[in-house]
Write a protein that holds these residues in place. Structure first.
Motif, PDB file in Angstrom:
ATOM      1  N   VAL A  26      49.545 -78.588  28.889  1.00 22.51           N
ATOM      2  CA  VAL A  26      50.126 -77.989  27.780  1.00 22.51           C
ATOM      3  C   VAL A  26      51.624 -77.910  27.663  1.00 22.51           C
ATOM      4  O   VAL A  26      52.463 -78.205  27.113  1.00 22.51           O
ATOM      5  N   ALA A  27      51.878 -77.119  28.984  1.00 23.74           N
ATOM      6  CA  ALA A  27      53.331 -76.720  29.104  1.00 23.74           C
ATOM      7  C   ALA A  27      53.517 -76.457  30.644  1.00 23.74           C
ATOM      8  O   ALA A  27      52.783 -76.019  31.179  1.00 23.74           O
ATOM      9  N   ALA A  28      54.917 -76.579  30.918  1.00 27.44           N
ATOM     10  CA  ALA A  28      55.153 -76.312  32.372  1.00 27.44           C
ATOM     11  C   ALA A  28      56.519 -75.728  32.408  1.00 27.44           C
ATOM     12  O   ALA A  28      57.472 -76.117  31.565  1.00 27.44           O
ATOM     13  N   MET A  29      56.536 -74.882  33.225  1.00 28.67           N
ATOM     14  CA  MET A  29      57.881 -73.969  33.409  1.00 28.67           C
ATOM     15  C   MET A  29      58.362 -73.940  34.964  1.00 28.67           C
ATOM     16  O   MET A  29      57.484 -73.317  35.698  1.00 28.67           O
ATOM     17  N   GLY A  30      59.406 -74.303  35.336  1.00 21.93           N
ATOM     18  CA  GLY A  30      59.794 -74.056  36.694  1.00 21.93           C
ATOM     19  C   GLY A  30      60.148 -72.508  36.724  1.00 21.93           C
ATOM     20  O   GLY A  30      60.183 -71.499  36.021  1.00 21.93           O
TER      21      GLY A  30
END
Length: 123
Positions: free
Chosen positions: A48-52
């Motif tokens: 769905v979403a990825a965030m570092g």
């Protein structure tokens, strides 16, 4: 070790909104890349979403403009705001954490997973 607990799922009508939260235990939360995944019945898990760890979010193309993710490192929390929900958004949603410098788009690169929270969108 990191433990993740999601909350905020539920039943909503099409066009409505939900906000999911994921609270992490552990002192080094801010060093982890975080992701949201979902799995609908009979379908494969999808990103769905990825965030570092730095916080720049990336979204699945089909969800851009409707879903927004953010993290609050002071509260060890990552959130997923879901707007204009559709019946096809119905799934179990999982948050996940990876020690790999993010963002991380592949599920197998995430070592820690929450238990999942059910989102059901009625049409």
């Amino acid at each position: 070790q990191l433990q993740l607990v999601e909350s905020g799922g539920g039943l909503v009508q099409a066009g409505g909104s939900l906000r999911l939260s994921c609270v992490a235990s552990g002192r080094t939360f801010n060093s982890y890349a975080m992701g949201w995944f979902r799995q609908a019945p009979g379908k494969e898990r999808e990103l769905v979403a990825a965030m570092g760890s730095g916080g720049m979010p990336y979204y699945a193309d089909s969800l851009k403009g409707r879903f927004t993710t953010s993290r609050d490192n002071a509260k060890n929390t990552v959130s997923l705001q879901m707007n204009s929900l559709k019946a096809e958004d119905t799934a179990v949603y999982y948050c996940a954490a990876s020690s790999v410098p993010g963002p991380v788009f592949v599920g197998k690169m995430y070592a820690y997973w929450g238990q999942g929270t059910q989102v059901t969108v009625s049409s």
